[in-house]
Motif scaffolding. Structure first.
Motif, PDB file in Angstrom:
ATOM      1  N   HIS A  39      24.856  24.350   0.787  1.00  0.00           N
ATOM      2  CA  HIS A  39      25.879  23.444   1.321  1.00  0.00           C
ATOM      3  C   HIS A  39      25.308  22.570   2.436  1.00  0.00           C
ATOM      4  CE1 HIS A  39      29.502  24.493  -0.860  1.00  0.00           C
ATOM      5  NE2 HIS A  39      29.233  25.781  -0.717  1.00  0.00           N
TER       6      HIS A  39
ATOM      7  N   ASP B 156      25.156  18.349   2.498  1.00  0.00           N
ATOM      8  CA  ASP B 156      25.755  17.551   3.565  1.00  0.00           C
ATOM      9  C   ASP B 156      24.840  16.430   4.037  1.00  0.00           C
ATOM     10  OD1 ASP B 156      28.230  18.797   3.819  1.00  0.00           O
ATOM     11  OD2 ASP B 156      27.457  20.341   5.166  1.00  0.00           O
TER      12      ASP B 156
ATOM     13  N   HIS C   1      31.516  21.660  -3.576  1.00  0.00           N
ATOM     14  CA  HIS C   1      31.162  21.274  -2.210  1.00  0.00           C
ATOM     15  C   HIS C   1      32.311  20.510  -1.562  1.00  0.00           C
ATOM     16  CE1 HIS C   1      28.506  20.570   1.113  1.00  0.00           C
ATOM     17  NE2 HIS C   1      28.617  19.254   1.035  1.00  0.00           N
TER      18      HIS C   1
END
Length: 223
Positions: A179, A183, A222
């Motif tokens: 994750h 980002d 996500h």
């Protein structure tokens, strides 16, 4: 167990093809497999490629603005097929408790644990996904299962080195690292076209799954 029904799995596969689905595995469950009581044959269904995503996104569920269009489409389509076959439709989203789809995939003889610990399928590779299953009360004659995972003969095993942040590899899965990478700007390729590890699999590359479908699933993952 009752004597096998001569109604072949490939006939069911042809019925599923009308909705761009395919039989991704089938087996005769044992009590410890966690299938519904009385199940003599359990069939697993996944996307038939190429063509699955165009078919699904043209369906009413995709245009009505309600949540979870893919799951609702799967429940409608596989529910209808199950009724035609006289069976029970089962879905990964059912629960809790949830049906053990990973166990069922491994039992089918058409999926294995890959070097990166994800399931790998004999047709879909690391892009394998299951839209649902149908439990039948009669025993179908089943084709012989493959004897070995395709990973055993995969040259170089590119999946092991494909993850830029090293979040997914032979040591397992680091969810936080994955994750965190997504980002960042460097993670945009994974978000827009799908996980690089899954895409590195030779079977995945030959499967025909569109980047748009992978992007949809990555967005769901996500959030």
């Amino acid at each position: 167990m009752t004597a096998p029904d001569l109604d072949p799995v490939d006939r069911i596969d042809r019925l599923a093809a009308a909705e761009r689905l395919a039989v991704f595995g089938a087996f005769h469950p044992l009590p410890e497999d966690g299938a519904p009581p009385g199940t003599a044959t359990l069939l697993l269904f996944g996307p038939r490629e190429p063509g699955f995503w165009a078919h699904v996104t043209a369906a009413p569920e995709w245009r009505d603005g309600a949540a979870d269009p893919l799951d609702r489409w799967s429940k409608r389509v596989l529910g209808t097929l199950a009724a035609t076959l006289g069976g029970q439709a089962l879905f990964p989203s059912d629960g809790p408790p949830y049906w053990p789809f990973t166990t069922w995939a491994l039992r089918s003889g058409r999926a294995w644990t890959s070097p990166v610990r994800l399931l790998v399928h004999d047709v879909a590779g690391l892009m394998v996904s299951f839209r649902g299953a149908i439990a039948l009360g009669r025993a179908l004659a089943l084709p012989p299962a493959r004897s070995a995972s395709p990973c055993e003969s995969c040259a170089g095993r590119p999946c092991l080195a494909a993850c830029p942040p090293g979040a997914l590899g032979g040591g397992g899965y680091d969810l936080a690292a994955c994750h965190g990478f997504l980002d960042r700007a460097a993670g945009r390729d994974c978000l827009s076209a799908g996980c690089l590890v899954r895409r590195a699999c030779p079977l995945s590359r030959a499967y025909g799954r569109l980047p748009e479908q992978s992007a949809y699933h990555m967005r769901q993952f996500h959030r």
